[in-house]
Scaffold this motif. Structure first.
Motif, PDB file in Angstrom:
ATOM      1  N   SER A  44      48.354   2.929  11.900  1.00  0.00           N
ATOM      2  CA  SER A  44      48.255   2.451  13.285  1.00  0.00           C
ATOM      3  C   SER A  44      49.315   1.390  13.568  1.00  0.00           C
ATOM      4  O   SER A  44      49.966   1.414  14.615  1.00  0.00           O
ATOM      5  N   ILE A  45      49.487   0.463  12.625  1.00  0.00           N
ATOM      6  CA  ILE A  45      50.486  -0.600  12.776  1.00  0.00           C
ATOM      7  C   ILE A  45      51.886   0.006  12.856  1.00  0.00           C
ATOM      8  O   ILE A  45      52.707  -0.394  13.687  1.00  0.00           O
ATOM      9  N   GLU A  46      52.166   0.965  11.988  1.00  0.00           N
ATOM     10  CA  GLU A  46      53.487   1.599  11.979  1.00  0.00           C
ATOM     11  C   GLU A  46      53.756   2.325  13.298  1.00  0.00           C
ATOM     12  O   GLU A  46      54.845   2.207  13.862  1.00  0.00           O
ATOM     13  N   LYS A  47      52.752   3.053  13.800  1.00  0.00           N
ATOM     14  CA  LYS A  47      52.909   3.745  15.093  1.00  0.00           C
ATOM     15  C   LYS A  47      53.199   2.738  16.205  1.00  0.00           C
ATOM     16  O   LYS A  47      54.073   2.955  17.035  1.00  0.00           O
ATOM     17  N   PHE A  48      52.437   1.639  16.203  1.00  0.00           N
ATOM     18  CA  PHE A  48      52.636   0.623  17.221  1.00  0.00           C
ATOM     19  C   PHE A  48      54.006  -0.020  17.083  1.00  0.00           C
ATOM     20  O   PHE A  48      54.709  -0.231  18.081  1.00  0.00           O
ATOM     21  N   GLY A  49      54.406  -0.327  15.858  1.00  0.00           N
ATOM     22  CA  GLY A  49      55.716  -0.938  15.621  1.00  0.00           C
ATOM     23  C   GLY A  49      56.857  -0.063  16.117  1.00  0.00           C
ATOM     24  O   GLY A  49      57.850  -0.563  16.655  1.00  0.00           O
ATOM     25  N   ASP A  50      56.725   1.247  15.941  1.00  0.00           N
ATOM     26  CA  ASP A  50      57.744   2.180  16.434  1.00  0.00           C
ATOM     27  C   ASP A  50      57.709   2.301  17.951  1.00  0.00           C
ATOM     28  O   ASP A  50      58.741   2.398  18.602  1.00  0.00           O
ATOM     29  N   TRP A  51      56.493   2.318  18.517  1.00  0.00           N
ATOM     30  CA  TRP A  51      56.323   2.575  19.948  1.00  0.00           C
ATOM     31  C   TRP A  51      56.563   1.347  20.824  1.00  0.00           C
ATOM     32  O   TRP A  51      57.138   1.457  21.896  1.00  0.00           O
ATOM     33  N   ARG A  52      56.119   0.193  20.383  1.00  0.00           N
ATOM     34  CA  ARG A  52      56.108  -0.991  21.265  1.00  0.00           C
ATOM     35  C   ARG A  52      57.498  -1.293  21.819  1.00  0.00           C
ATOM     36  O   ARG A  52      58.513  -0.970  21.218  1.00  0.00           O
ATOM     37  N   PRO A  53      57.545  -1.934  22.990  1.00  0.00           N
ATOM     38  CA  PRO A  53      58.846  -2.273  23.568  1.00  0.00           C
ATOM     39  C   PRO A  53      59.570  -3.305  22.716  1.00  0.00           C
ATOM     40  O   PRO A  53      58.952  -4.173  22.115  1.00  0.00           O
ATOM     41  N   LYS A  54      60.860  -3.163  22.673  1.00  0.00           N
ATOM     42  CA  LYS A  54      61.719  -4.125  21.971  1.00  0.00           C
ATOM     43  C   LYS A  54      62.603  -4.786  23.034  1.00  0.00           C
ATOM     44  O   LYS A  54      62.904  -4.176  24.065  1.00  0.00           O
ATOM     45  N   VAL A  55      63.027  -5.997  22.777  1.00  0.00           N
ATOM     46  CA  VAL A  55      63.851  -6.741  23.736  1.00  0.00           C
ATOM     47  C   VAL A  55      65.103  -5.947  24.103  1.00  0.00           C
ATOM     48  O   VAL A  55      65.501  -5.893  25.257  1.00  0.00           O
ATOM     49  N   GLU A  56      65.708  -5.294  23.108  1.00  0.00           N
ATOM     50  CA  GLU A  56      66.971  -4.580  23.339  1.00  0.00           C
ATOM     51  C   GLU A  56      66.769  -3.193  23.949  1.00  0.00           C
ATOM     52  O   GLU A  56      67.735  -2.510  24.263  1.00  0.00           O
ATOM     53  N   GLU A  57      65.522  -2.773  24.133  1.00  0.00           N
ATOM     54  CA  GLU A  57      65.254  -1.461  24.713  1.00  0.00           C
ATOM     55  C   GLU A  57      64.988  -1.570  26.208  1.00  0.00           C
ATOM     56  O   GLU A  57      64.763  -2.655  26.738  1.00  0.00           O
ATOM     57  N   SER A  58      64.971  -0.399  26.839  1.00  0.00           N
ATOM     58  CA  SER A  58      64.649  -0.356  28.266  1.00  0.00           C
ATOM     59  C   SER A  58      63.298   0.326  28.457  1.00  0.00           C
ATOM     60  O   SER A  58      62.733   0.901  27.520  1.00  0.00           O
ATOM     61  N   GLU A  59      62.817   0.265  29.655  1.00  0.00           N
ATOM     62  CA  GLU A  59      61.552   0.917  29.996  1.00  0.00           C
ATOM     63  C   GLU A  59      61.618   2.415  29.698  1.00  0.00           C
ATOM     64  O   GLU A  59      60.640   3.006  29.236  1.00  0.00           O
ATOM     65  N   SER A  60      62.764   3.034  29.924  1.00  0.00           N
ATOM     66  CA  SER A  60      62.892   4.476  29.666  1.00  0.00           C
ATOM     67  C   SER A  60      62.729   4.809  28.180  1.00  0.00           C
ATOM     68  O   SER A  60      62.275   5.898  27.830  1.00  0.00           O
ATOM     69  N   ASP A  61      63.072   3.863  27.287  1.00  0.00           N
ATOM     70  CA  ASP A  61      62.865   4.088  25.856  1.00  0.00           C
ATOM     71  C   ASP A  61      61.370   4.183  25.539  1.00  0.00           C
ATOM     72  O   ASP A  61      60.940   5.043  24.768  1.00  0.00           O
TER      73      ASP A  61
END
Length: 191
Positions: A44-61
């Protein structure tokens, strides 16, 4: 008042935060660390870590990652398919073996079942691939247009709503009461 908007709010199911993309991304990172410390399922943590927004990403990511999580996953029969020609050749070979057994007055049940399975592989593989593409389009163009970005795991679910004008809301709902209270407590301690 602005400080109140920046704080994390407790909900019945967990916590939520309103803020700009950077603030939401940082909140997601903090939530990931807390959930990891609380003993949440590593998958679950790994899925969230991959999915969650990152500062360098955009909403479309995050939109793309939401769609990727939501659509049908590739099945074993699809991975086993070697292509239409090879699969049908293998099915033909199995039917030939079945014919040889039948001539010898042996029951070719196993060979017939295997031949049927081989013949179905390319059809199933193509249909599943087409359905995955259709589902992806539906999620991208229809579902996510009217609903938040979301991720469901065994231990928790997260959704991000676009509040417009560059503001977002991330809501984290934790299923297990002890972990949910631990998450709330960590944010209370930070205030």
């Amino acid at each position: 008042m602005a400080e109140e908007e920046d704080s994390v709010e407790e909900t019945n199911s967990g916590v939520k935060k309103n803020g700009n993309w950077k603030e939401i991304a940082e909140f997601g990172e903090e939530v990931e660390g807390i959930l990891e410390e609380s003993g949440s399922d590593s998958e679950s943590i790994e899925k969230f870590g991959d999915w969650r927004p990152k500062v360098e990403e955009s909403e479309s990511d995050v939109k793309r990652k939401t769609v990727d999580e939501a659509v049908l996953k590739e099945r074993e029969i699809e991975r086993d398919s070697e292509g239409v020609k090879k699969d049908l050749k293998q099915a033909s070979d199995k039917m030939a073996e079945a014919g040889k057994k039948a001539v010898k007055k042996e029951v070719p049940e196993k060979e017939i079942i295997e031949a049927s399975s081989e013949a179905a592989k390319p059809l199933f593989s193509r249909i599943a691939g087409l359905l995955r593409k259709i589902e992806s389009v539906i999620y991208s163009w229809i579902t996510l247009r009217f609903n938040p970005y979301y991720l469901d795991t065994e231990d928790f679910s997260v959704d991000i709503t676009d509040k417009r004008d560059g503001e977002f809301e991330m809501d984290v709902a934790v299923l297990e009461e002890e972990k949910r209270e631990g998450l709330k407590e960590k944010f209370r301690d930070d205030e």
